[in-house]
Write a protein that holds these residues in place. Structure first.
Motif, PDB file in Angstrom:
ATOM      1  N   GLU A   1      47.805  17.924  17.074  1.00  0.00           N
ATOM      2  CA  GLU A   1      47.208  18.791  18.076  1.00  0.00           C
ATOM      3  C   GLU A   1      48.192  19.938  18.276  1.00  0.00           C
ATOM      4  O   GLU A   1      49.333  19.720  18.637  1.00  0.00           O
ATOM      5  CB  GLU A   1      46.988  17.987  19.367  1.00  0.00           C
TER       6      GLU A   1
ATOM      7  N   GLY B   1      41.918  19.056  24.362  1.00  0.00           N
ATOM      8  CA  GLY B   1      42.300  19.257  22.970  1.00  0.00           C
ATOM      9  C   GLY B   1      42.122  18.007  22.125  1.00  0.00           C
ATOM     10  O   GLY B   1      41.565  18.057  21.031  1.00  0.00           O
ATOM     11  N   VAL B   2      42.590  16.868  22.638  1.00  0.00           N
ATOM     12  CA  VAL B   2      42.553  15.646  21.838  1.00  0.00           C
ATOM     13  C   VAL B   2      41.113  15.204  21.516  1.00  0.00           C
ATOM     14  O   VAL B   2      40.821  14.857  20.378  1.00  0.00           O
ATOM     15  CB  VAL B   2      43.378  14.524  22.518  1.00  0.00           C
TER      16      VAL B   2
ATOM     17  N   HIS C   1      44.155  20.429  15.251  1.00  0.00           N
ATOM     18  CA  HIS C   1      43.285  21.183  16.138  1.00  0.00           C
ATOM     19  C   HIS C   1      44.187  22.126  16.917  1.00  0.00           C
ATOM     20  O   HIS C   1      45.198  21.709  17.473  1.00  0.00           O
ATOM     21  CB  HIS C   1      42.554  20.238  17.085  1.00  0.00           C
TER      22      HIS C   1
ATOM     23  N   LEU D   1      39.387  16.295  18.458  1.00  0.00           N
ATOM     24  CA  LEU D   1      39.727  15.667  17.183  1.00  0.00           C
ATOM     25  C   LEU D   1      38.928  14.399  16.916  1.00  0.00           C
ATOM     26  O   LEU D   1      38.832  13.943  15.778  1.00  0.00           O
ATOM     27  CB  LEU D   1      41.215  15.306  17.181  1.00  0.00           C
TER      28      LEU D   1
ATOM     29  N   ALA E   1      45.610  18.520  27.270  1.00  0.00           N
ATOM     30  CA  ALA E   1      45.435  17.525  26.208  1.00  0.00           C
ATOM     31  C   ALA E   1      44.097  16.814  26.337  1.00  0.00           C
ATOM     32  O   ALA E   1      43.508  16.397  25.341  1.00  0.00           O
ATOM     33  CB  ALA E   1      46.578  16.517  26.266  1.00  0.00           C
TER      34      ALA E   1
ATOM     35  N   TYR F   1      51.727  13.501  17.489  1.00  0.00           N
ATOM     36  CA  TYR F   1      51.860  14.261  18.734  1.00  0.00           C
ATOM     37  C   TYR F   1      53.342  14.415  19.063  1.00  0.00           C
ATOM     38  O   TYR F   1      53.901  13.714  19.898  1.00  0.00           O
ATOM     39  CB  TYR F   1      51.100  13.550  19.864  1.00  0.00           C
TER      40      TYR F   1
END
Lengths: 323, 292, 380
Positions: free
Chosen positions: C250, C149-150, C272, C153, C146, C225
């Motif tokens: 995500e 990934g986060v 994403h 965004l 994460a 999320y």
């Protein structure tokens, strides 16, 4: 009864000896399973005292394991030795158990089941939400294993012997409690409360004690779980776990001293035996349903019936042979 | 204000589903002293019966629902009563509780193994639209859920109070021995309670699944809420379970909106403990009803 | 009574303990799959396992790894960390070469310590940040955490939406909390105010309170999320209450499963996605089609994760030329597997010193009931 006690001691000694040599030559997975069996046995025996002996249901045993586990984990992570931390956890469980016993003075049976179940869920919420204390849903990790003087229980086998020693002492203590005036009072409470009262027993005190002691054993199990898994998180102490402990007690044989050990063995080991079949949880559920429908006294009930039949047929054979 | 109305309306709609599950739970509890730990799964399962009929057999929607209703009556009513509860009567006690827990595992795992672990969309014959009520929005389905639940529970109350069979069912539940003497077929009345429970569960399943999807684990939280609703409302009165269900649905939303999200699950539990300790017959129950 | 009790208990104990394991030595290499096959993680775990088995069958059909056939046995953790720890212990006792699983972060956080102690490399499907933050040299991700990934965004919120105020709806368990914590620190860095921070229960059905809070807070966008079915429920509720701000997620939010579950309500949702079965990459689409052919259902990204875990094991082992766990782990650190040379990785994939993974990822949007790729985020 008294003539049998030496024999009981011999069997206990043999069992202990078996447990002492059992892990030798086995992999650490097997030893881990044995540890978790012992741990659940303590928790289930505690519940059996409350439920099987005193007849007061509790669906909150996992929350007591949680109180014991979190207390032990937090204190040992702060550098306390296990020997100091675990008693604090057990004592805390005794006190909370005493408090949870109060509803049992007012309600019985299913209602009491729901009160305790609600308590367990509340405990879960607190453990998950109060990050500052419990680590929240991340849990607490790297919990140290006990070290007593120069001896460290870090290795898998060493930890097993540590668990075995603690369990043996706990079971011995329970054995003493069951045989003490308290133990007899618990049973009197279950059989007939009015009569117990008329015999001069303080049923209020006895009820609270049954809860407190049973909970303390749950706490001890938790104090073992923390260093065993070395990681604890709220889900390990949710209501489902309490139901699992209840299952152990009832499947093993309610109100039977050794029943919980057997029930715990089934719950811990049966999934292992059935592994590989894709349907093992289905088979497991069907087995439990069948057992409960056909033999509500549980596994100990089956064993006893079997032995009784054996004794009967032997007696029959003996009388036949006589003339 | 519109926010308040919004969460109350939504809570009523969700609560009406809880109420259906709670009413059935209370009926079975009264009739056979069976605390059914599989009640949540009883509401989860019928949706999958319908999905099997629709997707595997290729049947039309209405036939799928009919099949699911019949299968529920047969399995959750007849078989559950005959194979699990009946052999353990009259005093099932804890082994019966354990057996219902095992039933809950069995149903969950069977659905997961034979149908699938993932959530499934579930068809609804109702349109998707929404209605505006004083600044709040309610979907037609939510409104239908609420009205249908009220109608079903109302109908059931009439049936129990006004018909001969209904009164016999009540008598059989409240004092089986007396009822037996008066010539009531207690065994049959008990069976009826199980069948009504199965039908209510199936109905709840059809209502809840289009919005909340069908998934093997859906019963886990639903079962607990059903217990709470039944006890809080008063398990010996059908309308008690109804009020309990609606109350839990609304309170849950109000707490989540205005007080705390983290502890939203706590309030119903605290309410449960308080009711059991200080008003065990429930908010709407009568003290004379059988205590368990 | 005591004697009988003792005897029965003893008899049962001895019988129960007779269930030892049978050892077997053969010319196989053991890649046990320890996954969430029941409990809350069943969907992810099952896909992970099934993806892994496709790879095993392909590799075995082509002669195995260094001439040895792969033997993959499945173990169900029941999504319980304690059980997962025991099972990792077991597969290590049984001689696991590399461990495939577990997927859930809570389980992985505890069982990876056991694999680390024994020096057995482990491919996890977990995405929580703390997994690779503990300096464990034997843990390797199969999708970005994460914490990678986060942040991908952040640019979107800042530059595309030009958000000043933002809301987050997250599932209150270890998975959700991982994303939540990274998100809050990212928004702080980006100077975006989080006006509604809304946790929900796992399995929650009624999202009306959650959506009404977000609506009331006046956010410019909301970060979602949640797991699949909760994602679908909040999307439906958002449409119902007329919440007209971008819903951004995500990985899960634009997945096919969420689209199926939410119906029309998923339209316009953004996410994403590190690995999407709909990614515009022929090899990934071929894999997804093959998965569907074999198992008669679609997979989510976990199927791909299990698949590449097994293939990476083959590629790396053949690079070092021997079955050596330590050398395997050393080789993995700082390694890049280029898809041109290693086609079964599906996308060029790199691991850094912590076992964190990076590869190209995608911005996706739901358009016309399908997940559409709207942009590519380069490997970071």
């Amino acid at each position: 009864m008294s003539s049998r006690r030496p024999l009981a001691l011999i069997v206990a000694a043999v069992l202990l000896a078996v447990l002492l040599i059992l892990p030798v030559g086995h992999g650490s997975y097997f030893i881990y399973l044995l540890c978790s069996w012992l741990m659940f046995t303590i928790a289930a025996m505690g519940l059996n005292l409350t439920l099987g002996y005193a007849g007061r249901i509790s669906l909150a045993q996992a929350s007591f394991m949680g109180v014991g586990a979190y207390t032990t984990a937090i204190l040992t992570l702060h550098g306390w030795p296990w020997l100091a931390a675990a008693p604090v956890g057990v004592l805390l469980c005794f006190v909370v158990g005493l408090l949870l016993g109060f509803p049992a003075l007012r309600v019985r049976g299913h209602f009491l089941a729901f009160v305790t179940l609600a308590f367990n869920t509340l405990f879960f919420l607190v453990a998950r939400n109060e990050d500052w204390l419990t680590g929240g849903s991340y849990g607490l990790s790297d919990i140290p294993r006990p070290r007593i003087g120069p001896i460290s229980a870090d290795g898998q086998l060493a930890f097993y012997y540590f668990t075995l020693a603690v369990s043996a002492l706990a079971i011995l203590a329970l054995w003493g409690i069951v045989r003490s005036p308290w133990g007899r009072a618990f049973k009197a409470l279950r059989e007939n409360e009015v009569r117990a009262e008329s015999l001069g027993l303080d049923t209020r005190r006895i009820t609270l004690l049954a809860f407190a002691i049973g909970s303390a054993f749950g706490g001890l199990a938790g104090a073992i779980e923390a260093p065993l898994v070395q990681y604890i998180e709220p889900n390990s102490f949710a209501v489902g776990e309490s139901l699992k402990v209840l299952l152990m007690v009832v499947v093993g044989g309610l109100g039977d001293f050794w029943g919980p050990a057997l029930g715990a063995a089934m719950v811990v080991l049966l999934p292992e035996a059935l592994r590989g079949t894709r349907y093992y949880l289905i088979v497991y559920a069907l087995f439990v349903i069948a057992l409960m429908v056909l033999k509500p006294t549980g596994l100990m009930g089956i064993g006893k019936t079997f032995l009784a039949r054996l004794a009967k047929s032997r007696a029959a054979a003996a009388t036949e042979a006589k003339p | 204000m519109s926010q308040f109305l919004q969460v109350v309306l939504s809570g009523l709609s969700t609560g009406s589903i809880y109420a259906l599950a709670a009413v059935g739970f209370a009926l079975v509890w009264q009739a056979a002293q069976t605390v059914n730990f599989a009640q949540g799964e009883f509401v989860m399962l019928p949706a999958f019966f319908a999905l099997v009929a629709i997707h595997w057999f290729g049947w039309p929607l209405w036939a799928g629902f009919a099949f699911a209703m019949l299968a529920s009556l047969a399995i959750l009513g007849l078989a559950f009563k005959g194979l699990v509860v009946q052999p353990m009567m009259p005093d099932g006690g804890l082994p019966l509780v354990i057996a219902t827990m095992a039933v809950s595992i069995l149903l969950k795992e069977s659905v997961k193994t034979f149908y699938g672990a993932e959530a499934q969309p579930f068809p609804s014959p109702l349109p998707d639209g929404t209605l505006q009520i004083g600044g709040a929005v309610i979907s037609i389905r939510d409104l239908f859920d609420l009205l249908a639940s009220l109608a079903v529970v109302g109908g059931l109350t009439l049936f129990l109070d006004r018909t001969r069979t209904g009164r016999q069912m009540q008598a059989a539940a409240q004092s089986p021995a007396v009822a037996e003497i008066l010539g009531v077929d207690v065994a049959r009345m008990t069976l009826y309670a199980f069948l009504v429970n199965a039908a209510l569960a199936a109905f709840a399943s059809f209502l809840v699944s289009p919005t909340y999807l069908a998934k093997f684990s859906n019963g886990e939280s639903l079962g607990l809420v059903a217990f709470i609703a039944a006890i809080v409302g008063g398990f010996n009165r059908i309308r008690g379970a109804l009020v309990g269900g609606l109350l839990v649905g609304v309170l849950d939303n109000l707490v989540a909106t205005y007080v705390t999200q983290e502890y939203r699950a706590a309030l119903p539990l605290v309410l449960l403990i308080a009711v059991i300790l200080w008003r065990p017959q429930g908010l709407l129950g009568d003290a004379e009803g059988r205590t368990v | 009574m005591s004697r009988r009790n003792f005897l029965t208990a003893a008899a049962f104990a001895v019988a129960a303990i007779g269930l030892g394991g049978a050892a077997r030595a053969a010319d196989v290499v053991k890649l046990p799959c320890v996954c969430e096959l029941s409990g809350a993680g069943a969907v992810s775990g099952t896909n992970y396992r099934d993806g892994a088995h496709i790879a095993v069958d392909e590799i075995n059909a082509a002669g195995g790894i260094l001439g040895k056939k792969i033997e993959m046995t499945d173990y169900d953790t029941q999504t319980d960390p304690m059980t997962s720890r025991a099972l990792i212990q077991k597969v290590i006792d049984d001689g696991a070469y590399v461990i495939i699983g577990t997927v859930y972060s809570g389980s992985t956080a505890v069982n990876m310590l056991v694999a680390q102690k024994a020096g057995v490399p482990q491919f996890t499907g977990a995405e929580a940040p703390d997994i690779t933050a503990k300096g464990n040299p034997y843990i390797f991700r199969t999708s970005s955490g994460a914490e990678k990934g986060v942040p991908a965004l952040t640019a979107y919120f800042k530059d595309t939406v030009k958000a000043k105020k933002i809301a987050i709806s997250w599932v209150n368990n270890d998975f959700g909390k991982g994303g939540h914590d990274v998100f809050l620190s990212e928004m702080k860095k980006a100077g975006i105010q989080v006006v509604a921070d809304v946790p929900s229960e796992q399995g929650q059905v009624d999202f009306s309170a959650d959506v009404s809070k977000i609506k009331q807070a006046g956010a410019d966008a909301v970060f979602v999320y949640l797991n699949e079915e909760e994602s679908a429920r909040i999307l439906k509720e958002a449409v119902k209450q007329g919440l007209k701000i971008p819903m951004v997620g995500e990985v899960t939010l634009t997945g096919q499963k969420v689209i199926d579950l939410a119906g029309g309500a998923a339209e316009g949702a953004l996410a994403h996605v590190g690995l999407a079965t709909s990614a515009p990459v022929p090899s990934i689409q071929a894999f997804a089609a093959n998965f569907k052919k074999i198992y008669k259902r679609d997979t989510d990204h976990n199927g791909i994760k299990g698949y590449i875990a097994v293939w990476a094991t083959k590629y790396v082992t053949e690079m070092i030329g021997k079955f050596d766990r330590k050398a395997f782990a050393d080789k993995m650190h700082g390694l890049t597997l280029d898809v041109a040379k290693y086609p079964h990785m599906l996308l060029t994939t790199s691991w850094d010193k912590t076992g964190e993974l990076s590869r190209e990822s995608f911005m996706t949007e739901v358009k016309g009931g399908k997940q559409v790729i709207t942009g590519t985020v380069p490997a970071n």
